[in-house]
Design a protein around this motif. Structure first.
Motif, PDB file in Angstrom:
ATOM      1  N   PRO A  95      14.908  12.333  30.591  1.00 19.80           N
ATOM      2  CA  PRO A  95      14.527  11.945  31.956  1.00 19.80           C
ATOM      3  C   PRO A  95      15.100  10.583  32.322  1.00 19.80           C
ATOM      4  O   PRO A  95      15.142   9.673  31.494  1.00 19.80           O
ATOM      5  N   GLU A  96      15.515  10.439  33.562  1.00 18.22           N
ATOM      6  CA  GLU A  96      16.078   9.169  34.007  1.00 18.22           C
ATOM      7  C   GLU A  96      14.989   8.153  34.335  1.00 18.22           C
ATOM      8  O   GLU A  96      15.181   6.951  34.198  1.00 18.22           O
ATOM      9  N   ASP A  97      13.837   8.640  34.790  1.00 18.89           N
ATOM     10  CA  ASP A  97      12.754   7.753  35.180  1.00 18.89           C
ATOM     11  C   ASP A  97      11.656   7.775  34.124  1.00 18.89           C
ATOM     12  O   ASP A  97      10.891   8.744  34.024  1.00 18.89           O
ATOM     13  N   VAL A  98      11.580   6.722  33.313  1.00 14.87           N
ATOM     14  CA  VAL A  98      10.558   6.610  32.273  1.00 14.87           C
ATOM     15  C   VAL A  98       9.785   5.316  32.511  1.00 14.87           C
ATOM     16  O   VAL A  98      10.309   4.223  32.247  1.00 14.87           O
ATOM     17  N   GLY A 100       7.605   2.076  32.071  1.00 12.13           N
ATOM     18  CA  GLY A 100       7.301   1.263  30.902  1.00 12.13           C
ATOM     19  C   GLY A 100       8.482   0.495  30.355  1.00 12.13           C
ATOM     20  O   GLY A 100       8.357  -0.190  29.332  1.00 12.13           O
ATOM     21  N   GLY A 101       9.629   0.597  31.002  1.00 17.25           N
ATOM     22  CA  GLY A 101      10.778  -0.195  30.590  1.00 17.25           C
ATOM     23  C   GLY A 101      11.454   0.314  29.332  1.00 17.25           C
ATOM     24  O   GLY A 101      11.242   1.446  28.891  1.00 17.25           O
ATOM     25  N   TRP A 102      12.274  -0.565  28.737  1.00 16.40           N
ATOM     26  CA  TRP A 102      13.109  -0.149  27.613  1.00 16.40           C
ATOM     27  C   TRP A 102      12.279   0.307  26.422  1.00 16.40           C
ATOM     28  O   TRP A 102      12.680   1.224  25.713  1.00 16.40           O
ATOM     29  N   ARG A 103      11.114  -0.305  26.191  1.00 12.35           N
ATOM     30  CA  ARG A 103      10.310   0.069  25.030  1.00 12.35           C
ATOM     31  C   ARG A 103       9.797   1.497  25.172  1.00 12.35           C
ATOM     32  O   ARG A 103       9.814   2.268  24.196  1.00 12.35           O
ATOM     33  N   ALA A 104       9.343   1.853  26.350  1.00 18.83           N
ATOM     34  CA  ALA A 104       8.871   3.219  26.585  1.00 18.83           C
ATOM     35  C   ALA A 104      10.022   4.213  26.469  1.00 18.83           C
ATOM     36  O   ALA A 104       9.842   5.332  25.966  1.00 18.83           O
ATOM     37  N   ARG A 105      11.211   3.799  26.906  1.00 15.42           N
ATOM     38  CA  ARG A 105      12.364   4.694  26.809  1.00 15.42           C
ATOM     39  C   ARG A 105      12.745   4.931  25.350  1.00 15.42           C
ATOM     40  O   ARG A 105      13.036   6.057  24.942  1.00 15.42           O
ATOM     41  N   LEU A 106      12.732   3.862  24.553  1.00 15.91           N
ATOM     42  CA  LEU A 106      13.039   4.019  23.131  1.00 15.91           C
ATOM     43  C   LEU A 106      11.980   4.854  22.424  1.00 15.91           C
ATOM     44  O   LEU A 106      12.292   5.652  21.536  1.00 15.91           O
ATOM     45  N   GLU A 107      10.735   4.677  22.810  1.00 16.35           N
ATOM     46  CA  GLU A 107       9.660   5.463  22.194  1.00 16.35           C
ATOM     47  C   GLU A 107       9.842   6.944  22.503  1.00 16.35           C
ATOM     48  O   GLU A 107       9.663   7.804  21.624  1.00 16.35           O
ATOM     49  N   LEU A 108      10.203   7.259  23.744  1.00 18.32           N
ATOM     50  CA  LEU A 108      10.461   8.649  24.107  1.00 18.32           C
ATOM     51  C   LEU A 108      11.604   9.219  23.284  1.00 18.32           C
ATOM     52  O   LEU A 108      11.528  10.346  22.783  1.00 18.32           O
ATOM     53  N   ILE A 109      12.667   8.447  23.128  1.00 16.97           N
ATOM     54  CA  ILE A 109      13.811   8.893  22.333  1.00 16.97           C
ATOM     55  C   ILE A 109      13.380   9.197  20.906  1.00 16.97           C
ATOM     56  O   ILE A 109      13.757  10.221  20.330  1.00 16.97           O
ATOM     57  N   ALA A 110      12.577   8.318  20.321  1.00 15.84           N
ATOM     58  CA  ALA A 110      12.096   8.528  18.949  1.00 15.84           C
ATOM     59  C   ALA A 110      11.268   9.800  18.856  1.00 15.84           C
ATOM     60  O   ALA A 110      11.430  10.597  17.929  1.00 15.84           O
ATOM     61  N   ARG A 111      10.377  10.007  19.801  1.00 12.01           N
ATOM     62  CA  ARG A 111       9.509  11.188  19.759  1.00 12.01           C
ATOM     63  C   ARG A 111      10.303  12.482  19.973  1.00 12.01           C
ATOM     64  O   ARG A 111      10.007  13.511  19.353  1.00 12.01           O
ATOM     65  N   GLU A 112      11.297  12.429  20.828  1.00 14.86           N
ATOM     66  CA  GLU A 112      12.135  13.613  21.050  1.00 14.86           C
ATOM     67  C   GLU A 112      12.941  13.957  19.800  1.00 14.86           C
ATOM     68  O   GLU A 112      13.084  15.123  19.439  1.00 14.86           O
ATOM     69  N   ASN A 113      13.460  12.943  19.125  1.00 10.47           N
ATOM     70  CA  ASN A 113      14.214  13.185  17.894  1.00 10.47           C
ATOM     71  C   ASN A 113      13.299  13.702  16.780  1.00 10.47           C
ATOM     72  O   ASN A 113      13.673  14.597  16.021  1.00 10.47           O
ATOM     73  N   PHE A 114      12.093  13.150  16.692  1.00 13.03           N
ATOM     74  CA  PHE A 114      11.133  13.581  15.681  1.00 13.03           C
ATOM     75  C   PHE A 114      10.781  15.058  15.895  1.00 13.03           C
ATOM     76  O   PHE A 114      10.774  15.861  14.952  1.00 13.03           O
ATOM     77  N   ASP A 142      24.977   8.809  24.721  1.00 18.14           N
ATOM     78  CA  ASP A 142      25.142   8.056  25.958  1.00 18.14           C
ATOM     79  C   ASP A 142      23.777   7.771  26.594  1.00 18.14           C
ATOM     80  O   ASP A 142      23.505   6.644  27.040  1.00 18.14           O
ATOM     81  N   TYR A 143      22.896   8.763  26.607  1.00 17.74           N
ATOM     82  CA  TYR A 143      21.557   8.590  27.177  1.00 17.74           C
ATOM     83  C   TYR A 143      20.769   7.556  26.383  1.00 17.74           C
ATOM     84  O   TYR A 143      20.094   6.688  26.957  1.00 17.74           O
ATOM     85  N   GLU A 144      20.838   7.652  25.071  1.00 17.49           N
ATOM     86  CA  GLU A 144      20.085   6.726  24.228  1.00 17.49           C
ATOM     87  C   GLU A 144      20.570   5.282  24.408  1.00 17.49           C
ATOM     88  O   GLU A 144      19.763   4.346  24.427  1.00 17.49           O
ATOM     89  N   LEU A 145      21.871   5.095  24.567  1.00 17.57           N
ATOM     90  CA  LEU A 145      22.399   3.755  24.807  1.00 17.57           C
ATOM     91  C   LEU A 145      21.975   3.232  26.169  1.00 17.57           C
ATOM     92  O   LEU A 145      21.613   2.051  26.314  1.00 17.57           O
ATOM     93  N   ARG A 146      21.980   4.099  27.176  1.00 14.48           N
ATOM     94  CA  ARG A 146      21.593   3.661  28.516  1.00 14.48           C
ATOM     95  C   ARG A 146      20.127   3.245  28.576  1.00 14.48           C
ATOM     96  O   ARG A 146      19.728   2.472  29.457  1.00 14.48           O
ATOM     97  N   ALA A 147      19.320   3.727  27.636  1.00 16.04           N
ATOM     98  CA  ALA A 147      17.902   3.347  27.596  1.00 16.04           C
ATOM     99  C   ALA A 147      17.723   1.857  27.346  1.00 16.04           C
ATOM    100  O   ALA A 147      16.702   1.273  27.735  1.00 16.04           O
ATOM    101  N   ILE A 148      18.712   1.238  26.695  1.00 18.59           N
ATOM    102  CA  ILE A 148      18.598  -0.189  26.382  1.00 18.59           C
ATOM    103  C   ILE A 148      19.761  -0.994  26.973  1.00 18.59           C
ATOM    104  O   ILE A 148      19.976  -2.150  26.598  1.00 18.59           O
ATOM    105  N   ASP A 149      20.478  -0.404  27.884  1.00 17.17           N
ATOM    106  CA  ASP A 149      21.589  -1.113  28.518  1.00 17.17           C
ATOM    107  C   ASP A 149      21.034  -2.137  29.511  1.00 17.17           C
ATOM    108  O   ASP A 149      20.055  -1.871  30.210  1.00 17.17           O
ATOM    109  N   GLY A 150      21.636  -3.295  29.548  1.00 19.10           N
ATOM    110  CA  GLY A 150      21.235  -4.296  30.524  1.00 19.10           C
ATOM    111  C   GLY A 150      20.022  -5.115  30.163  1.00 19.10           C
ATOM    112  O   GLY A 150      19.453  -5.799  31.033  1.00 19.10           O
TER     113      GLY A 150
END
Length: 255
Positions: A95-98, A100-114, A142-150
């Motif tokens: 999802p593009e809209d998560v 909670g900022g970068w931390r919430a985006r990284l957490e989502l990525i971790a849970r999806e991979n798990f 690319d999506y995972e990198l964009r989660a923490i870009d900027g």
């Protein structure tokens, strides 16, 4: 456990399959086959029977066709494995809209991979050092990198953070899969295992000799009701990993 290495097939043929730059149509009078059907059948075999059971013959049996008919679409098992990997990596939500900022985006990525590892445990038997260069793997990265870009990290730090998070997930997912398979392999639940071993543990575990291990082990066992809880390991570890990334991010903004 045997480890499979992706990318062992012909690079040109693998890339053609991964990006679908060429695909033969089914021949008249033959069962309708396609790369997609073959790959899905192969994933089903690996999910149900493990990667060791995967072969062109077993996939053909699953599809109800002759083994040689598969080679019209897939050169061989190495190339098939590459496409299987790229296909399942396309399952993670992005999802593009998560909130909670970068931390919430990284957490989502971790849970999806798990969750991906739990759905497809055979992924843990595939070496991750040489990624498959397919469209889904590329889009996922690319999506995972964009989660923490900027957020103030360098490009190398961004890549390293994603490697850190996904590496943590890989390790805890392995523990979760092993724990899930323990009951079927031993015929005992964790509670039953502890009950069977408790009388002996009380004899050999001397608090006077191992005071810290005895105290902490008892506290953890009572809290988790097991020697190891994959759920707790994942939840606790993920927050600590994110805490560490936050320290790095804050150090950049402070500077």
């Amino acid at each position: 456990m045997t480890v499979e290495y992706p990318g062992k097939g012909d690079p040109a043929r693998s890339l053609a399959l991964l990006w679908r730059t060429s695909e033969r149509a089914s021949r008249k009078g033959k069962p309708e086959l396609s790369v997609e059907r073959i790959v899905r059948a192969a994933i089903d075999v690996a999910d149900a029977e493990g990667l060791a059971a995967l072969s062109m013959r077993r996939v053909a049996e699953k599809l109800g066709v002759g083994t040689m008919s598969l080679y019209t679409y897939v050169p061989g098992k190495p190339e098939l494995l590459d496409v299987m990997l790229d296909t399942v990596y396309g399952e993670t939500a992005r999802p593009e809209d998560v909130p909670g900022g970068w931390r919430a985006r990284l957490e989502l990525i971790a849970r999806e991979n798990f969750a991906l590892y739990l759905r497809h445990p055979w992924l843990l038997q595939v070496a991750a050092s040489r990624p498959v260069l397919g469209p889904n793997v590329t889009a996922k990265y690319d999506y995972e990198l964009r989660a923490i870009d900027g957020i103030g990290l360098t490009d190398l730090e961004m890549d390293s953070v994603i490697t850190l998070v996904t590496g943590f997930v890989h390790g805890t997912a392995r523990g979760a899969v092993e724990a899930a398979q323990a009951e079927s392999q031993t015929g005992m639940t964790d509670v039953q295992w502890w009950a069977a071993h408790a009388p002996f543990l009380s004899r050999i575990s001397d608090p006077a000799m191992f005071p810290t291990a005895s105290r902490v082990g008892q506290a953890a066992g009572e809290a988790l009701q097991a020697a190891y809880s994959p759920e707790h390991a994942f939840e606790f570890g993920l927050q600590r990993v994110l805490d560490g990334v936050e320290v790095l991010v804050n150090s950049r903004s402070a500077g």
